[in-house]
Design a protein around this motif. Structure first.
Motif, short mmCIF file in Angstrom:
data_model
loop_
_atom_site.label_atom_id
_atom_site.label_comp_id
_atom_site.label_asym_id
_atom_site.label_seq_id
_atom_site.Cartn_x
_atom_site.Cartn_y
_atom_site.Cartn_z
N VAL A 140 3.11 31.80 97.73
CA VAL A 140 3.64 30.92 96.60
C VAL A 140 3.59 31.47 95.15
N ILE A 141 4.67 31.76 94.70
CA ILE A 141 4.46 31.72 93.09
C ILE A 141 5.46 30.46 92.84
N VAL A 142 4.89 30.21 91.67
CA VAL A 142 5.38 28.68 90.50
C VAL A 142 5.89 29.78 89.80
N LEU A 143 7.15 29.35 89.35
CA LEU A 143 8.25 29.69 88.16
C LEU A 143 7.95 28.82 87.46
N ASN A 144 8.32 29.62 86.33
CA ASN A 144 8.39 28.62 84.59
C ASN A 144 9.27 27.45 84.54
N VAL B 250 6.82 31.89 98.70
CA VAL B 250 7.64 30.43 98.64
C VAL B 250 7.97 30.76 96.56
N ALA B 251 9.58 30.84 96.00
CA ALA B 251 9.28 30.62 95.22
C ALA B 251 9.24 28.84 94.51
N VAL B 252 8.82 28.79 93.69
CA VAL B 252 8.60 26.94 93.65
C VAL B 252 9.44 27.18 91.77
N GLY B 253 10.24 27.10 91.85
CA GLY B 253 11.17 25.89 90.18
C GLY B 253 11.95 26.99 90.36
N ALA B 254 12.74 28.08 91.22
CA ALA B 254 13.66 28.91 91.12
C ALA B 254 15.46 28.14 91.26
N HIS B 255 15.59 27.16 90.84
CA HIS B 255 16.56 26.68 91.04
C HIS B 255 16.78 26.22 89.44
N LEU C 14 13.54 30.30 98.14
CA LEU C 14 13.78 29.93 96.75
C LEU C 14 14.15 28.55 96.46
N LEU C 15 12.57 27.52 95.90
CA LEU C 15 13.05 26.14 96.16
C LEU C 15 13.25 25.72 94.79
N LEU D 73 17.18 24.65 98.23
CA LEU D 73 16.48 25.31 98.81
C LEU D 73 17.43 26.32 99.39
N SER D 74 17.44 27.92 98.97
CA SER D 74 18.13 28.72 99.27
C SER D 74 17.80 30.06 100.34
N PHE D 75 17.79 30.57 101.28
CA PHE D 75 16.95 32.18 100.77
C PHE D 75 18.23 33.60 101.81
#
Length: 254
Positions: free
Chosen positions: A20-24, A128-133, A159-160, A165-167
């Motif tokens: 999991v990656i948590v984005l800004n 899974v990258a959370v906060g991507a959208h 991307l979530l 949700l996208s891939f």
């Protein structure tokens, strides 16, 4: 097979790993990302915050046991990481890595960190990258750039965030997609982001495609809808699958 992130973990194959990656952009996502983080954190083998993503993780857990959701790494140029958040995680032994390289954004630095740590297991890892959208449009497009650049390195790269949700569907195979209602759908789309696709065929959608060319400025499959529990897609070029995600109805639902 693309199994849903929200399905019963027992439906996933043995040996599957989760990173999991948590984005800004986590703070703009309501409770959706928070629920996913609480559902997935303990089962993830790697948990990385991209710079200011650590601020978002810290903030959404206000009043809760933050120590139960410590990242393994915080990485980036650290221009967004707040001093109070940095102190909190440093005091708990979280590895904070400053990477000043400006040829890669903080998201990509974290993807590369996970690839380095996962090694040969990356091919069995769902990232899974959370906060991507949501958030800034250029950053969201940069996230799709990374889908094109790194999807082939992982079992799945998702991307979530912000109700989406996208891939990426790579060419040369038939993709079986198993959404998890009521969390996913019904609205979905197939988008030729990056290059046109000359032949796309689908089954399980309200408006299925039959060897349909897709290209911006010509025809795209947006605002489509699920009609079956499993969707199959074949494409001759990389194609983005995107689907709406609803927030869970209660705290107990993943």
């Amino acid at each position: 097979m693309h199994r849903s992130l929200f399905a019963d973990p027992s439906s996933h194959p043995e040996g599957r790993k989760l990173a999991v990656i948590v984005l800004n952009n986590l703070g703009s996502d309501g409770n959706g990302s928070k629920h996913f983080i609480k559902h997935a954190w303990s089962t993830a083998s790697l948990r990385v915050c991209a710079d200011g993503g650590a601020n978002g993780l810290y903030d959404i857990l206000e009043g809760e046991d933050r120590d139960a959701y410590l990242p393994d790494v915080i990485k980036g140029d650290l221009d967004s990481l707040r001093p109070d958040v940095a102190r909190y995680y440093e005091d708990r032994g979280v590895n904070i890595i400053q990477a000043a390289d400006q040829d890669h954004n903080d998201f990509e630095k974290c993807v590369r960190e996970i690839l380095h740590r996962a090694g040969s297991t990356a091919a069995a890892t769902t990232l899974v990258a959370v906060g991507a959208h949501g958030g800034r449009f250029d950053q969201e497009m940069a996230a799709f750039h990374l889908l094109h650049k790194y999807t082939a390195h992982f079992e799945h790269f998702v991307l979530l965030g912000n109700g989406n949700l996208s891939f990426l569907l790579l060419p040369g195979r038939t993709h079986r997609i198993c959404p998890h209602p009521p969390r996913e759908g019904p609205t979905c789309g197939l988008l030729p982001l990056g290059q046109p696709a000359a032949r796309v065929t689908s089954r399980g959608l309200r408006w299925d495609l039959r060897a349909q060319p897709l290209a911006f400025g010509a025809f795209v499959s947006s605002s489509n809808a699920l009609e079956a529990r499993e969707v199959s897609v074949t494409t001759d070029a990389p194609l983005v699958w995107t689907i709406e995600v609803s927030e869970p109805g209660d705290e107990g639902e993943a």
